[in-house]
Design a protein around this motif. Structure first.
Motif, PDB file in Angstrom:
ATOM      1  N   THR A 125       0.856  -1.193   0.000  1.00 35.16           N
ATOM      2  CA  THR A 125       0.000   0.000   0.000  1.00 35.16           C
ATOM      3  C   THR A 125       0.889   1.239   0.000  1.00 35.16           C
ATOM      4  OG1 THR A 125      -0.181  -0.057   2.426  1.00 35.16           O
ATOM      5  CG2 THR A 125      -1.934  -1.140   1.141  1.00 35.16           C
ATOM      6  N   ARG A 170       2.445  12.001  16.052  1.00 38.30           N
ATOM      7  CA  ARG A 170       1.082  11.491  15.881  1.00 38.30           C
ATOM      8  C   ARG A 170       0.264  11.689  17.151  1.00 38.30           C
ATOM      9  NH1 ARG A 170      -1.016   7.069  12.375  1.00 38.30           N
ATOM     10  NH2 ARG A 170      -2.551   5.786  13.437  1.00 38.30           N
ATOM     11  N   ASN A 214      -4.942   8.172  18.138  1.00 38.27           N
ATOM     12  CA  ASN A 214      -5.109   7.543  16.823  1.00 38.27           C
ATOM     13  C   ASN A 214      -4.424   6.175  16.833  1.00 38.27           C
ATOM     14  OD1 ASN A 214      -5.506   6.995  14.147  1.00 38.27           O
ATOM     15  ND2 ASN A 214      -4.316   8.723  13.359  1.00 38.27           N
ATOM     16  N   HIS A 239       0.946  -5.421  12.251  1.00 37.55           N
ATOM     17  CA  HIS A 239       1.251  -6.202  11.051  1.00 37.55           C
ATOM     18  C   HIS A 239       1.795  -7.575  11.430  1.00 37.55           C
ATOM     19  CE1 HIS A 239       0.758  -2.185   9.566  1.00 37.55           C
ATOM     20  NE2 HIS A 239       0.926  -2.550   8.322  1.00 37.55           N
ATOM     21  N   SER A 271      -9.966  -2.887  21.060  1.00 30.98           N
ATOM     22  CA  SER A 271      -9.899  -3.545  19.749  1.00 30.98           C
ATOM     23  C   SER A 271      -8.549  -3.241  19.112  1.00 30.98           C
ATOM     24  CB  SER A 271     -11.014  -3.019  18.841  1.00 30.98           C
ATOM     25  OG  SER A 271     -10.846  -1.629  18.637  1.00 30.98           O
ATOM     26  N   ARG A 281      -3.182  -6.592  10.081  1.00 30.59           N
ATOM     27  CA  ARG A 281      -3.026  -6.628   8.622  1.00 30.59           C
ATOM     28  C   ARG A 281      -1.849  -7.529   8.272  1.00 30.59           C
ATOM     29  NH1 ARG A 281      -1.644  -4.427   3.602  1.00 30.59           N
ATOM     30  NH2 ARG A 281       0.057  -2.912   3.768  1.00 30.59           N
ATOM     31  N   PRO A 313       2.176   2.376  11.513  1.00 25.43           N
ATOM     32  CA  PRO A 313       1.390   3.406  10.822  1.00 25.43           C
ATOM     33  C   PRO A 313       2.112   3.760   9.522  1.00 25.43           C
ATOM     34  CG  PRO A 313       2.771   4.440  12.482  1.00 25.43           C
ATOM     35  CD  PRO A 313       3.020   2.943  12.583  1.00 25.43           C
ATOM     36  N   SER A 314       1.494   4.560   8.666  1.00 29.42           N
ATOM     37  CA  SER A 314       2.193   5.009   7.465  1.00 29.42           C
ATOM     38  C   SER A 314       3.422   5.816   7.893  1.00 29.42           C
ATOM     39  CB  SER A 314       1.241   5.833   6.598  1.00 29.42           C
ATOM     40  OG  SER A 314       0.622   6.849   7.360  1.00 29.42           O
ATOM     41  N   GLU A 334      -3.607   3.556   1.379  1.00 27.06           N
ATOM     42  CA  GLU A 334      -3.573   2.706   2.557  1.00 27.06           C
ATOM     43  C   GLU A 334      -4.687   1.650   2.500  1.00 27.06           C
ATOM     44  OE1 GLU A 334      -4.058   5.852   2.417  1.00 27.06           O
ATOM     45  OE2 GLU A 334      -2.195   6.789   3.122  1.00 27.06           O
ATOM     46  N   SER A 335      -4.508   0.622   3.343  1.00 28.93           N
ATOM     47  CA  SER A 335      -5.427  -0.520   3.324  1.00 28.93           C
ATOM     48  C   SER A 335      -6.872  -0.131   3.661  1.00 28.93           C
ATOM     49  CB  SER A 335      -4.948  -1.565   4.344  1.00 28.93           C
ATOM     50  OG  SER A 335      -4.952  -1.014   5.647  1.00 28.93           O
ATOM     51  N   ARG A 376     -12.461   2.602   6.612  1.00 27.64           N
ATOM     52  CA  ARG A 376     -11.624   3.402   5.690  1.00 27.64           C
ATOM     53  C   ARG A 376     -11.606   2.693   4.346  1.00 27.64           C
ATOM     54  NH1 ARG A 376      -5.275   4.388   6.950  1.00 27.64           N
ATOM     55  NH2 ARG A 376      -5.168   2.181   6.437  1.00 27.64           N
ATOM     56  N   SER A 392     -13.941   5.384  13.237  1.00 25.89           N
ATOM     57  CA  SER A 392     -12.506   5.106  13.247  1.00 25.89           C
ATOM     58  C   SER A 392     -11.830   6.348  13.801  1.00 25.89           C
ATOM     59  CB  SER A 392     -12.028   4.829  11.832  1.00 25.89           C
ATOM     60  OG  SER A 392     -10.679   4.418  11.878  1.00 25.89           O
ATOM     61  N   GLY A 429      -8.928   7.550  13.925  1.00 22.88           N
ATOM     62  CA  GLY A 429      -7.921   8.252  13.136  1.00 22.88           C
ATOM     63  C   GLY A 429      -8.513   9.223  12.128  1.00 22.88           C
TER      64      GLY A 429
END
Ligand code: TXA
Ligand code: MG
Length: 325
Positions: A28, A51, A55, A60, A110, A114, A135-136, A173-174, A188, A216, A218
């Motif tokens: 991504t 950040r 958020n 991963h 939660s 990914r 995160p990105s 992004e995913s 998203r 969400s 973020g």
């Protein structure tokens, strides 16, 4: 801190296992990895990106069998979605395991997980053998990165290393899907569309659906914004170049502007796929070129185009508009 450029997966895995921060390519955008079990590593990660701490981060994993490293359970709808689209550009939100430190999920019960498809990313996760929050890899609020050079531009001196191995990328992004309630909720949009999800789990809905709203966290914050204003237009006919007299304007879109329009920086994309792949890098390049503002032709259509339009609207600071800055 000096940010090292590295090309060995084993070196990247070692830095992550020791609590360091390593950026790496996924299919991504680039992610900024840290050990999701270490409060200290996660604190450094939030600080490096600037950040907001409310958020939550996506964890991963290298394969589905590892889900227990991050989640307490895998509801059947989540398993179906992962089986259909993973490894790939989808994140499922599940009940969080106590192994994951609370700052990763901003205190939520939660956790998003990914399994990236990029070969080097999966190999890195396999060799590291720990859940990696990522995160990105960009300064918070800025466009995501699809090249290591852009990661360096934002995070040089703030992170330990960048794994420079490239990956073919979608550029957005995913897709994030909340699977903690009775039905899957799309939080998203991404390359995996609501239609794709509904083929697997017909009850899947958009989170903005009033009957099903769960937010969400973020999405509240500014996103994908270069340092100069972004103006969204639907078609070049909507644009009167006299409005920008004396200003340096960048333009990107699928329609090529005619000679009369005076843009100082232009990129035309020949498909929605290449537009999505190149959009963030275009924003960054236009920013570097020192333009006064960036004109963006909105993507139209379902699926990937809708996901790109979501990012374009956010880059423009909210809903689509044709107003001059
Ligand atoms: O493609 C991607 O997802 C990339 C690559 C690096 O994997 N990562 C990424 O991470 O985009 P980030 O941090 O930029 O975006 C994470 C998104 C945010 O919108 C956040 O609110 C949402 O996922 N998210 C994460 N955990 C969540 C949770 N427990 N509940 C709801 N939303 C969550
Ligand atoms: Mg991001």
């Amino acid at each position: 801190m000096q940010t090292r450029l590295i090309d060995q997966i084993s070196d990247a895995a070692e830095i992550l296992r020791r609590g360091g921060l390593v950026a790496f390519a996924t299919e991504t955008v680039f992610g900024l990895g840290a050990d999701a079990r270490s409060g200290e590593a996660i604190e450094r990660l939030f600080a490096a990106k600037g950040r907001p701490s409310d958020n939550p981060l996506i964890v991963h994993l290298s394969d589905m069998a590892q889900y227990r490293l991050a989640a307490r359970e895998l509801p059947p709808m989540a398993e179906k979605i992962l089986r259909a689209f993973s490894p790939g550009p989808v994140t499922v939100v599940l009940p969080k395991s106590s192994e994951i430190c609370p700052s990763v999920t901003a205190g939520l019960d939660s956790v998003g997980i990914r399994i990236p498809a990029a070969a080097a990313a999966r190999e890195l996760l396999r060799v590291a053998g720990i859940p990696i929050a990522a995160p990105s890899a960009n300064l918070s609020g800025r466009p995501s990165c699809t090249t290591w050079q852009s990661v360096l531009e934002d995070l040089d001196g703030r992170i330990d290393a960048i794994l420079t191995l490239p990956a073919p990328h979608v550029g957005l992004e995913s897709t994030v899907v909340d699977c903690t309630g009775p039905i899957p909720l799309l939080l998203r949009p991404g390359a995996i569309s609501l239609d794709d999800l509904q083929r697997i789990v017909p009850t899947a809905r958009q989170s903005s659906d009033p009957a099903a709203s769960r937010a969400s966290p973020g999405l509240r914050h500014p996103h994908y914004q270069p340092s100069v204003p972004v103006v969204l237009i639907h078609a070049l006919d909507d644009w009167d170049s006299r409005q920008a007299e004396g200003q340096a304007v960048a333009y990107c879109g699928m329609d090529l502007p005619s000679g009369s329009q005076n843009f100082s920086f232009i990129q035309q994309f020949d498909s929605v796929e290449t537009y999505a792949q190149g959009f963030y890098e275009f924003l960054r390049a236009a920013d570097r070129a020192g333009v006064d503002f960036i004109l963006v032709q909105s993507a139209r259509g379902p699926g990937l185009a809708a996901a790109l339009f979501d990012r374009q609207s956010r880059a423009a600071g909210g809903a689509a508009n044709c107003e001059l800055p």
